[in-house]
Motif scaffolding. Sequence first.
Motif, mmCIF file in Angstrom:
data_model
loop_
_atom_site.group_PDB
_atom_site.id
_atom_site.type_symbol
_atom_site.label_atom_id
_atom_site.label_comp_id
_atom_site.label_asym_id
_atom_site.label_seq_id
_atom_site.Cartn_x
_atom_site.Cartn_y
_atom_site.Cartn_z
ATOM 1 N N PHE A 1 0.999 -1.227 0.412
ATOM 2 C CA PHE A 1 -0.052 -0.546 -0.077
ATOM 3 C C PHE A 1 1.043 1.288 -0.107
ATOM 4 C CE2 PHE A 1 -2.687 3.215 2.289
ATOM 5 C CZ PHE A 1 -2.759 3.510 1.070
ATOM 6 N N PRO A 2 1.551 1.385 0.707
ATOM 7 C CA PRO A 2 2.681 3.231 0.815
ATOM 8 C C PRO A 2 3.179 2.562 -0.571
ATOM 9 C CG PRO A 2 3.195 1.784 2.780
ATOM 10 C CD PRO A 2 1.747 0.604 2.483
ATOM 11 N N SER A 3 3.652 1.920 -1.454
ATOM 12 C CA SER A 3 4.521 1.753 -2.513
ATOM 13 C C SER A 3 4.032 2.130 -3.509
ATOM 14 C CB SER A 3 5.021 -0.104 -2.929
ATOM 15 O OG SER A 3 6.049 -0.095 -1.395
ATOM 16 N N LEU A 4 2.220 1.969 -3.527
ATOM 17 C CA LEU A 4 1.306 1.921 -4.437
ATOM 18 C C LEU A 4 0.886 3.519 -3.899
ATOM 19 C CD1 LEU A 4 0.232 0.229 -6.795
ATOM 20 C CD2 LEU A 4 -1.950 0.086 -4.972
ATOM 21 N N LEU B 1 9.964 24.845 -2.127
ATOM 22 C CA LEU B 1 10.083 23.878 -1.065
ATOM 23 C C LEU B 1 11.142 23.505 -1.057
ATOM 24 C CD1 LEU B 1 7.069 21.755 -2.355
ATOM 25 C CD2 LEU B 1 7.192 22.392 -0.757
ATOM 26 N N GLY B 2 11.995 24.604 -1.861
ATOM 27 C CA GLY B 2 13.455 24.392 -1.643
ATOM 28 C C GLY B 2 13.937 23.512 -2.723
ATOM 29 N N GLY B 3 13.319 23.827 -3.946
ATOM 30 C CA GLY B 3 13.862 23.363 -4.926
ATOM 31 C C GLY B 3 13.248 21.787 -5.041
ATOM 32 N N ARG B 4 12.783 21.297 -4.351
ATOM 33 C CA ARG B 4 12.145 20.203 -4.304
ATOM 34 C C ARG B 4 10.906 20.017 -4.881
ATOM 35 N NH1 ARG B 4 12.463 19.480 2.165
ATOM 36 N NH2 ARG B 4 14.563 19.493 1.851
ATOM 37 N N ARG B 5 10.375 18.744 -4.868
ATOM 38 C CA ARG B 5 9.014 18.613 -5.704
ATOM 39 C C ARG B 5 8.232 17.988 -4.700
ATOM 40 N NH1 ARG B 5 10.720 13.297 -9.692
ATOM 41 N NH2 ARG B 5 11.682 12.905 -7.284
ATOM 42 N N VAL B 6 6.782 17.917 -4.783
ATOM 43 C CA VAL B 6 5.468 17.932 -3.339
ATOM 44 C C VAL B 6 5.991 15.970 -3.512
ATOM 45 C CG1 VAL B 6 3.563 17.657 -3.603
ATOM 46 C CG2 VAL B 6 4.186 19.830 -3.989
ATOM 47 N N ILE B 7 6.171 15.432 -4.730
ATOM 48 C CA ILE B 7 6.067 13.896 -4.603
ATOM 49 C C ILE B 7 7.270 13.196 -2.842
ATOM 50 C CG2 ILE B 7 7.772 13.520 -6.409
ATOM 51 C CD1 ILE B 7 5.003 11.550 -5.142
ATOM 52 N N ASP B 8 8.632 14.017 -3.754
ATOM 53 C CA ASP B 8 9.682 13.465 -2.589
ATOM 54 C C ASP B 8 9.302 13.858 -0.884
ATOM 55 O OD1 ASP B 8 11.276 13.399 -4.340
ATOM 56 O OD2 ASP B 8 12.145 15.399 -4.755
ATOM 57 N N LEU B 9 8.264 15.237 -0.287
ATOM 58 C CA LEU B 9 7.971 15.295 0.726
ATOM 59 C C LEU B 9 7.050 14.029 1.096
ATOM 60 C CD1 LEU B 9 7.145 18.704 0.653
ATOM 61 C CD2 LEU B 9 8.641 17.384 1.335
ATOM 62 N N TYR B 10 6.631 13.119 0.046
ATOM 63 C CA TYR B 10 5.701 12.038 0.203
ATOM 64 C C TYR B 10 6.122 10.663 1.035
ATOM 65 C CZ TYR B 10 1.255 14.498 -1.036
ATOM 66 O OH TYR B 10 0.521 15.330 0.087
ATOM 67 N N VAL B 11 7.692 10.548 0.318
ATOM 68 C CA VAL B 11 8.104 9.838 0.816
ATOM 69 C C VAL B 11 8.495 9.192 2.660
ATOM 70 C CG1 VAL B 11 10.618 8.132 0.757
ATOM 71 C CG2 VAL B 11 9.561 9.055 -1.317
ATOM 72 N N PRO B 12 9.330 10.577 3.117
ATOM 73 C CA PRO B 12 8.953 9.591 4.497
ATOM 74 C C PRO B 12 7.194 9.664 5.168
ATOM 75 C CG PRO B 12 10.283 12.357 3.836
ATOM 76 C CD PRO B 12 9.855 11.737 2.563
ATOM 77 N N ILE B 13 7.002 10.144 4.543
ATOM 78 C CA ILE B 13 4.987 10.176 4.761
ATOM 79 C C ILE B 13 5.255 8.877 5.047
ATOM 80 C CG2 ILE B 13 3.092 10.831 4.884
ATOM 81 C CD1 ILE B 13 3.921 13.727 4.634
#
Length: 161
Positions: free
Chosen positions: A50-53, A71-83
């Motif tokens: 589920f988290p990978s999907l 976001l400091g040059g990051r993408r929004v998806i990069d923020l969802y990895v730790p989440i």
Amino acid sequence: MRTETTTATAPAATPGPGGARRRGPATAVLIAEIRLFLREPGSLFWVFVFPSLLLVILGFVPAFRETRDDLGGRRVIDLYVPISILLAMITAGIQAMPPVLTAYRERGILRRIVEITPFGAASQALEQAASGSWPGWIHLGTVALWTVATGVAASRMFRWQ
């Protein structure tokens, strides 16, 4: 004249019976717990799939793949990895721990684990004192050790002025 030289070699380490190496008790417990966890298909789905999907699905959103200056040059998806990792850890705790703790309680393992914790040792010492006998030295020692350890940790972590 002929000289012979002999070299002493250490005997080769032979594996135990059946060709398997001996494992320590911690390794045996870890392997047993992994096998028990792999028997739960629901937990496997919610912890790994589920988290990978979720990351894959969110990665398909075009706006999440663009870098943003706020976001400091990051993408929004990069923020969802730790989440996503946190979601997997929380799900593992919610779904996998109750059956494990129940099995530990049924087999008496939980009681042995609790005896070395400060609460278990303190409750044993109080129970023995309430029944009129002197608390066991192991329980008093465990409480004293935990008191010293937490006191030292608190004095290093917190500065009182």
